[in-house]
Motif scaffolding. Structure first.
Motif, PDB file in Angstrom:
ATOM      1  N   UNK A  45       0.833  -1.213   0.000  1.00 55.95           N
ATOM      2  CA  UNK A  45       0.000   0.000   0.000  1.00 55.95           C
ATOM      3  C   UNK A  45       0.859   1.251   0.000  1.00 55.95           C
ATOM      4  N   UNK A  46       1.931   1.250   0.800  1.00 57.57           N
ATOM      5  CA  UNK A  46       2.818   2.413   0.856  1.00 57.57           C
ATOM      6  C   UNK A  46       3.545   2.612  -0.463  1.00 57.57           C
ATOM      7  N   UNK A 106      -5.145   3.323   1.963  1.00 59.90           N
ATOM      8  CA  UNK A 106      -4.677   4.698   1.875  1.00 59.90           C
ATOM      9  C   UNK A 106      -4.567   5.317   3.268  1.00 59.90           C
ATOM     10  N   UNK A 107      -5.553   5.051   4.102  1.00 58.92           N
ATOM     11  CA  UNK A 107      -5.540   5.582   5.462  1.00 58.92           C
ATOM     12  C   UNK A 107      -4.352   5.025   6.251  1.00 58.92           C
ATOM     13  N   UNK A 108      -4.109   3.710   6.136  1.00 59.96           N
ATOM     14  CA  UNK A 108      -2.987   3.083   6.843  1.00 59.96           C
ATOM     15  C   UNK A 108      -1.652   3.621   6.337  1.00 59.96           C
ATOM     16  N   UNK A 109      -1.543   3.790   5.023  1.00 59.24           N
ATOM     17  CA  UNK A 109      -0.295   4.307   4.455  1.00 59.24           C
ATOM     18  C   UNK A 109      -0.035   5.731   4.929  1.00 59.24           C
ATOM     19  N   UNK A 110      -1.084   6.534   5.003  1.00 59.96           N
ATOM     20  CA  UNK A 110      -0.931   7.925   5.439  1.00 59.96           C
ATOM     21  C   UNK A 110      -0.386   7.999   6.858  1.00 59.96           C
ATOM     22  N   UNK A 111      -0.765   7.051   7.704  1.00 59.38           N
ATOM     23  CA  UNK A 111      -0.334   7.062   9.094  1.00 59.38           C
ATOM     24  C   UNK A 111       1.125   6.658   9.258  1.00 59.38           C
ATOM     25  N   UNK A 114      -5.159  11.725   0.210  1.00 61.40           N
ATOM     26  CA  UNK A 114      -4.040  12.271   0.952  1.00 61.40           C
ATOM     27  C   UNK A 114      -3.299  13.278   0.081  1.00 61.40           C
ATOM     28  N   UNK A 115      -2.681  14.229   0.726  1.00 60.06           N
ATOM     29  CA  UNK A 115      -1.765  15.150   0.074  1.00 60.06           C
ATOM     30  C   UNK A 115      -0.416  14.988   0.751  1.00 60.06           C
ATOM     31  N   UNK A 116       0.623  14.812  -0.052  1.00 57.38           N
ATOM     32  CA  UNK A 116       1.933  14.551   0.517  1.00 57.38           C
ATOM     33  C   UNK A 116       2.989  15.403  -0.160  1.00 57.38           C
ATOM     34  N   UNK A 117       4.022  15.701   0.617  1.00 62.43           N
ATOM     35  CA  UNK A 117       5.140  16.504   0.131  1.00 62.43           C
ATOM     36  C   UNK A 117       6.416  15.680   0.299  1.00 62.43           C
TER      37      UNK A 117
END
Length: 278
Positions: free
Chosen positions: A24-25, A70-75, A116-119
């Motif tokens: 997922x990540x 997606x939620x797990x990856x965001x964490x 998610x939004x990521x930088x």
């Protein structure tokens, strides 16, 4: 809208870096990498958006599963590290060193939108945008449906070498995949890592792969991979000749370069092709 030929372009330093991400990540990271622009300067202030619906469409998974992943990856993504080997360049780096850095510096999860939004991290970004030397490229769809994290990593290592044959030292593979002391016997490594990865590549990627092992004395020290395309797509005869002969942009080079080809070699080869010199 998911594009069939979203491109992943990575410096070979990243391909052979030491890190471990879940499936997922990896999907989230690769989806964001496919959005990185290479035709204009990109800073670490740019935010990349990945949605659960896009991942479900891309990977062929259930939307609820994609939402959960997606939620797990965001964490977890903000804590994930990657270890890079920096070679001496005679100017800024005088001797080989190992750098440990973060994939991302911030991750925002928008619950109501399943997005998610990521930088990307400042140190990692040059290996995704400033690709002046060796780089590897492949289509995101080549690995999108894989459910083995090792399968995705192994595919990238094969895409790095276009010759259809690669021999990898077992110690190097262990370091790249951060296996450490796990699966110490070749039997366990084969069952837990190699066989699932090869099965995934043969099922979901454009490659047909076989592998064998090589011994030094009585010990297995190297893995030998042989692979070839399942099918070869021919270029369209209706290509726009005027566009073909126009000046090549960095994005053009990224899309048409061969895996493992240096940036300079790709530019020279494609320029000659556009001018009808080869």
């Amino acid at each position: 809208m998911i594009q069939d030929r979203q491109l992943i372009v990575k410096s070979n330093h990243i391909i052979e870096a030491s890190y471990r991400l879940s499936v997922a990540e990896q999907r989230v990271i690769l989806s964001a990498i496919s959005q990185v622009r290479r035709d204009k300067p990109v800073t670490d202030e740019v935010m990349y958006s990945v949605t659960a619906s896009d991942l479900a469409q891309l990977c062929g998974t259930d939307p609820k599963t994609a939402y959960r992943d997606l939620q797990n990856a965001a964490e977890r993504l903000q804590t994930r590290r990657v270890s890079l080997v920096l070679e001496p360049d005679g100017i800024t780096i005088r001797s080989k060193r190992r750098r440990v850095t973060c994939w991302v510096q911030t991750v925002d999860y928008i619950d109501q939108e399943g997005r998610i939004e990521m930088r990307f991290g400042k140190d990692i970004l040059p290996y995704l945008t400033g690709l002046q030397r060796e780089f590897t490229r492949y289509a995101l769809s080549d690995v999108a449906k894989m459910t083995s994290a090792y399968g995705i990593r192994l595919y990238e290592l094969l895409a790095q070498w276009p010759e259809g044959h690669r021999e990898v030292a077992l110690d190097d593979l262990r370091r790249w995949l951060q296996l450490e002391d796990r699966y110490p016997s070749i039997k366990d490594l084969k069952r837990r890592v190699l066989d699932p990865a090869v099965e995934q590549i043969n099922e979901h990627s454009p490659l047909k792969l076989t592998w064998s092992q090589r011994k030094t004395g009585r010990k297995v020290t190297h893995l030998v991979f042989d692979y070839s395309p399942k099918s070869t797509a021919r270029p369209s005869k209706n290509a726009d000749t005027k566009t073909k002969r126009s000046k090549l942009s960095d994005d053009d080079i990224a899309k048409q370069a061969r895996p493992g080809e240096t940036w300079e070699a790709a530019r020279s080869r494609l320029t000659q092709l556009s001018l009808g010199l080869t």
